[in-house]
Design an enzyme around this catalytic site. Structure first.
Site, short mmCIF file in Angstrom:
data_model
loop_
_atom_site.label_atom_id
_atom_site.label_comp_id
_atom_site.label_asym_id
_atom_site.label_seq_id
_atom_site.Cartn_x
_atom_site.Cartn_y
_atom_site.Cartn_z
N ASN A 80 -6.91 -1.50 5.77
CA ASN A 80 -6.43 -2.05 6.95
C ASN A 80 -5.04 -2.34 7.34
OD1 ASN A 80 -6.96 -3.95 9.38
ND2 ASN A 80 -6.05 -5.33 7.67
N TYR A 134 3.33 5.86 15.82
CA TYR A 134 1.99 5.33 15.38
C TYR A 134 0.88 6.11 15.59
CZ TYR A 134 -1.42 1.44 15.32
OH TYR A 134 -2.32 0.72 14.66
N LYS A 191 -2.04 7.75 12.46
CA LYS A 191 -3.22 7.88 12.82
C LYS A 191 -4.40 8.73 13.18
CE LYS A 191 -3.21 2.85 12.39
NZ LYS A 191 -4.18 2.26 11.59
N VAL A 208 0.85 -1.23 0.01
CA VAL A 208 0.11 0.20 -0.07
C VAL A 208 0.60 1.38 -0.09
CG1 VAL A 208 -1.96 -1.14 1.17
CG2 VAL A 208 -0.30 0.02 2.61
#
Ligand code: ZN
Length: 684
Positions: A516, A582, A586, A490
């Site tokens: 996902n 992370y 997000k 991706v």
């Protein structure tokens, strides 16, 4: 055509089925039925049947004569003894004495005489198997025989080829009248090896399984030899645009046009699943100057009509860079097709006093000069069946045109078969699952939440494409759920584009994209290496953007809305210590899903996400669970269930949340938490 009979295989079949309590008659019937069914030039998707007359014992132990004949719904290539249900022979044979027999009475008598009340319905062609005296009867729709007889002078050709060896019968629709005609004709020529039903297929008969089978091969070979003589080259190619649009860009346009708006304002469509086919033979066929003549004459054998409609739709060759013009032309042609289909229905329904209910007017085959063909159906399976029948059409029509002119049965005969309740019963219409006819793409689908989500969408009836960087993992999941798989990184825009194009060729487009794929990086934000942060942004933000952009590209080409689903994370709203690398992308992802909701809502594209927490997956490994629970001095279960509900969140719980968002037709810009209750991560 070569015989594939093998004494060793026949003997092995007798031994195998003897161990299951079946005699040699049934064993050899299964063996040669499979030989016939395994050759697509003879039999395709239920188009053929076989029988054996043998003895069975009833409940009293009395021996009775039975006909074991192929049951509806069984594939000859994979037949087993239960696929050849036994009916009492004498009462079925006696039907010959009747003057008339309705379809309902025919089915009723056949079912009443089954030895097993739970057996499938015997074939709609059962009666002539019973009326003919031979022990073994084989029936196929052999390509060579239909190519030879789908001709203006098909009867003369059949007489030339089969003089004395076969009875030649004009086309009559299957059922009582045909069975009677076959028996009467056979009685006048009791020495023949077979019966040719013009424009339908061929029967061979014998006293042994081998004799009937070898006769079928020999008779079909005669037709093949005749087709090989005096051939002319077909077809003369039409002029095509210099540059053609790729099929992956044409597919979503056709899929969108073929979707029936049930309630377009609410975004409810009856979609089709597409399958693209191309080969030198298909291209030769669709590129022919006279495509509009030979492709519109009718189906090669009547029973294909229930899966392909009487004729395919032809659209123009799509010129590269001018897809808007192609779309407008294809739309007009599809509308004309639907008008023609309704007119065909009205014209022919008058013969039935207007009693037949109309079937949908959507084509099942679309011929695209320059590219190939698209087959369509309510599922990928149906589309594949229509695609196989289309390839059979290409072979038969090409062979027929090479020796003469393709001329199958006319529209009245096709209508009778298309609207025959016994044919429609083969399609076995049931209620559709909630996501049937929809295509779902899941990235990171090879493991963990992605694999569980792929399985959950498949359970709801969606056609599923499993994308993963790990191609083998994607393939394994796809094999388990009956889906499609492709390699996809991706973070590489080209890789994502290729994967979505592969999905467009396989299913026609995409309706649901579950973005996902992700991975966790850690580091205290004041010290962390910039490279780590950028790598995380590549995957956990730009990866989602690559996927969403490609999904939106296909959804807009379809024009039937769509659904984007993002695996966000509780990190987006509730940062964990040292989890900046992370949580930051997000948090941007949470914003991204809202941006899609805002910018593409007017196109019917919904955008939603799931915030899950503490799920045992690739991100939270067994090792990590072990060390963290130990560090806190709690059991693994208490650690995993450290939430308000005290329940461990599983991958399947997250998968179900994605499914419910896919079904929530009026919801966009929303995030669903699946974390067992974590008030710090609650959205405000
Ligand atoms: Zn048939």
């Amino acid at each position: 055509m070569q015989s594939r009979w093998s004494d060793a295989d026949a003997k092995a079949a007798i031994e195998t089925y003897a161990a299951q309590g079946h005699g040699a008659d049934m064993a050899l019937r299964v063996y040669t039925t499979r030989l016939l069914g395994g050759d697509p030039a003879l039999v395709l998707h239920g188009g053929g049947n076989t029988s054996v007359k043998t003895a069975a014992r009833d409940i009293f132990g009395d021996e009775i004569d039975v006909l074991c004949v192929k049951g509806s719904g069984w594939d000859m290539a994979k037949i087993e003894p239960p696929g050849l249900p036994a009916v009492r022979l004498e009462p079925i044979k006696r039907l010959y004495q009747l003057e008339k027999l309705s379809d309902e009475d025919m089915v009723n008598v056949q079912r009443l005489n089954l030895l097993d009340s739970a057996a499938p319905n015997p074939s709609v062609e059962t009666l002539f198997h019973a009326f003919l005296p031979h022990k073994f009867v084989d029936h196929t729709h052999a390509n060579a025989v239909v190519a030879l007889t789908d001709q203006p002078d098909g009867e003369a050709l059949a007489r030339e080829v089969y003089d004395g060896r076969c009875v030649i019968l004009p086309y009559i629709m299957p059922g009582f009248a045909l069975a009677k005609a076959m028996k009467t004709a056979f009685d006048q020529h009791p020495k023949v090896e077979g019966i040719v039903l013009l424009k339908h297929g061929i029967f061979s008969m014998g006293e042994s399984a081998r004799e009937a089978y070898e006769r079928m091969i020999a008779l079909v070979t005669l037709a093949e030899q005749r087709l090989a003589r005096n051939r002319r080259n077909v077809f003369v190619p039409a002029k095509l645009p210099a540059a053609l649009a790729p099929p992956a860009e044409v597919a979503p346009i056709l899929r969108g046009l073929a979707a029936e708006p049930l309630d377009a304002r609410d975004g409810v469509f009856r979609r089709m699943v597409l399958a693209f086919r191309s080969s030198p033979a298909i291209l030769n066929f669709v590129n022919g100057e006279e495509l509009a003549r030979y492709s519109q004459a009718g189906t090669v054998t009547p029973d294909h009509v229930i899966r392909t409609k009487p004729k395919p739709l032809i659209v123009p060759a799509p010129e590269g860079g001018r897809l808007d013009a192609f779309k407008a032309a294809a739309k007009a042609m599809l509308e004309a097709y639907a008008r023609d289909y309704r007119a065909y229905y009205e014209r022919n329904n008058t013969r039935f006093g207007g009693k037949k209910k109309p079937l949908d007017p959507i084509p099942r085959l679309v011929l695209v000069p320059g590219l190939g063909l698209f087959a369509m159906g309510a599922s990928a399976k149906d589309a594949a069946v229509a695609g196989d029948l289309a390839e059979c059409m290409v072979d038969v029509v090409t062979a027929a045109e090479a020796i003469g002119r393709f001329q199958p049965v006319g529209e009245a005969d096709l209508f009778d078969v298309e609207y025959w309740s016994l044919e429609q019963a083969k399609l076995g219409k049931g209620t559709e699952k909630p996501l049937q006819r929809q295509v779902a793409v899941i990235t990171g689908g090879g493991s963990g939440i992605g694999a569980a989500t792929a399985a959950a969408f498949a359970r709801e009836g969606a056609e599923v494409a499993v994308l993963d960087r790990d191609e083998a993992a994607a393939k394994a999941v796809a094999a388990r759920i009956g889906g499609f798989s492709a390699a996809c990184d991706v973070t590489d825009a080209g890789s994502v584009r290729r994967a979505f194009d592969a999905v467009a060729l396989r299913f026609g487009g995409v309706d649901i994209a579950v973005s996902n794929a992700g991975a966790a990086w850690q580091g205290r934000i004041g010290d962390v290496d910039e490279k780590v942060l950028r790598r995380s942004f590549e995957l956990n933000f730009f990866g989602h953007q690559n996927v969403a952009q490609n999904a939106v590209r296909l959804m807009r080409a379809q024009g039937t809305g769509g659904c984007l689903l993002f695996n966000v994370s509780k990190q987006a709203v509730n940062p964990g210590k040292d989890f900046g690398p992370y949580g930051l992308p997000k948090a941007a992802l949470l914003f991204l899903l809202r941006q899609y909701a805002l910018d593409h809502g007017a196109e019917g594209i919904r955008s939603n996400g799931v915030n899950a927490d503490r799920v045992r997956t690739g991100l939270l490994t067994d090792e990590m669970v072990k060390s963290r629970s130990a560090a806190r001095g709690v059991s693994e279960h208490d650690y995993m269930a450290g939430n308000l509900l005290k329940r461990e969140v599983k991958a399947d719980d997250v998968a179900q949340a994605f499914v419910s968002l896919a079904l929530a037709n009026k919801t966009t810009g929303a995030v669903l938490t699946v974390d067992g209750g974590n008030i710090e991560a609650a959205l405000r």
